[in-house]
Every structure is written in C-alpha cells, then in structure tokens.
Design an enzyme around this catalytic site. Structure first.
Site, short mmCIF file in Angstrom:
data_model
loop_
_atom_site.label_atom_id
_atom_site.label_comp_id
_atom_site.label_asym_id
_atom_site.label_seq_id
_atom_site.Cartn_x
_atom_site.Cartn_y
_atom_site.Cartn_z
N CYS A 78 0.80 -1.23 0.00
CA CYS A 78 0.00 0.00 0.00
C CYS A 78 0.83 1.27 0.00
CB CYS A 78 -0.95 0.01 1.21
SG CYS A 78 -0.06 0.06 2.79
N CYS A 103 -0.23 -4.34 7.96
CA CYS A 103 -0.01 -3.20 8.85
C CYS A 103 0.69 -3.65 10.13
CB CYS A 103 -1.33 -2.51 9.19
SG CYS A 103 -2.17 -1.77 7.77
#
Length: 204
Positions: free
Chosen positions: A35, A106
């Site tokens: 991302c 993440c």
C-alpha cells in the site's frame, strides 16, 4: 458511523507516542510494497538494564497502521529488549481482535520496524563491545566462545539448534549471519582435522 472499528478508532484518533525520541538509541524503518505505507520507530534503551524506556513512531498510512504502531509502542515500553525482539503479531492483534485479511500487513510492518531498530542497536553494540570475548548475540548476551562450545559439545549444525541450546539468535536475529559463520568455520575446521587424522592413520 466510523470507518474503523471502535478499538482501532481509539488508537487512530488518539494515537500514543507519536513523534521521535530525543537522542534515540535505536531507529528502525519499514515500508510496504502493498500500500505504500511507511513507519519509522525510535527507541530509548537503558544499556545497563537492556530495557526499552521509551518508544515513539512516525507513520504514513491508514488507521490500522497508526493504531497498530500506537499499540506496539505502548507494549514495548519498559520491556527487556530480548523480550521485545521475540514479540509476534499477537502483541498487537490481541488488543484489536482479528484484523481484516487485507490489513494484516499493517501489523507486519510494525514488527519489521521494531526488528530493524533492534538490529541497528545490536550491530552498534557489537562494534562498541570491549569485553574479553566477542559478543555475538546482544539480545541474550551470548559470546562467540559460548556458541563455539555448544556447537562442539552438542554437535550442532543449524542456527535453530544453537538457539535452543544457548538462546543465541532467538531475539531480533541480527546475529544469524554471525552464527552461521561460526557454524561453517567450526565444521570446516573439524572436517579438515578429521581428514588429516584419516590420512595419517592410513599411511603404512
């Protein structure tokens, strides 16, 4: 209605430990190819106690990353660096419950930044080491001679076996290449010595 679950929102809207430690003893960075997010983690470490006394972060990314970094920095404060190095993703996910599959990276990014910071700290510590024996694993304070001894007495062949025998390599893993070199050197020397003995005994 909030875009994020309530427990994520708690740390996204009010993140803990944002910023950078003054005169940080260790800094680690990690980035995501998935991302484009980035994370910078800075640590203050009490060298005598080998304990993290402060942790702060800067992040560019989504709420899941910011919340995860907030939780990580809260978790590792006042933690021994050997323990911090062994944390897995559950140190973060236990706070939030199961994260969406597309946000698992993440949490991984936080772990990577922590390992990078600890690896940088340990590499610097090894360079500054003034002890009589070469220090290999700074997470657990294991010297080169200790590693050589367990390899010789237990006929160890792999890093995993060394870790089980004396903990070396069980933390941030920055010493793995050094342990691998010790293993290769020991067995290369041992093999050469064995061949010399066989040559001598085979002579008439």
């Amino acid at each position: 209605m909030s875009y994020y679950p309530a427990r994520i929102n708690e740390h996204f809207l009010n993140p803990r430990n944002v910023g950078e430690c003054d005169d940080a003893d260790a800094v680690g960075e990690a980035g995501s190819f998935i991302c484009g997010a980035g994370l910078r983690l800075s640590l203050k470490i009490d060298a005598a106690l080998q304990r993290i006394t402060d942790a702060r972060f800067k992040a560019t990314g989504c709420g899941y990353l910011i919340a995860s970094a907030s939780v990580l920095t809260e978790t590792i404060k006042d933690l021994a660096i050997s323990r911090a190095a062994m944390l897995d993703d559950s140190a973060i996910t236990d706070w939030f419950g199961e994260l969406p599959a597309d946000r698992a990276h993440c949490v991984a990014l936080c772990r990577e930044a922590l390992h990078a910071a600890l690896a940088n700290y340990h590499n610097a510590a090894r360079e500054e080491w003034t002890g009589d024996e070469a220090l290999i694993c700074t997470c657990f304070g294991v010297s080169e001679k200790t590693i050589e001894r367990v390899i010789e007495t237990r006929f160890l062949r792999t890093i995993e076996q060394v870790t089980r025998a004396c903990n070396a390599g069980g933390g941030c893993r920055s010493c793995h290449p050094l342990i691998e070199d010790i293993l290769e050197d020991y067995w290369r020397t041992a093999t050469a010595a064995s061949e010399d003995i066989n040559t001598e005994t085979s002579r008439p």
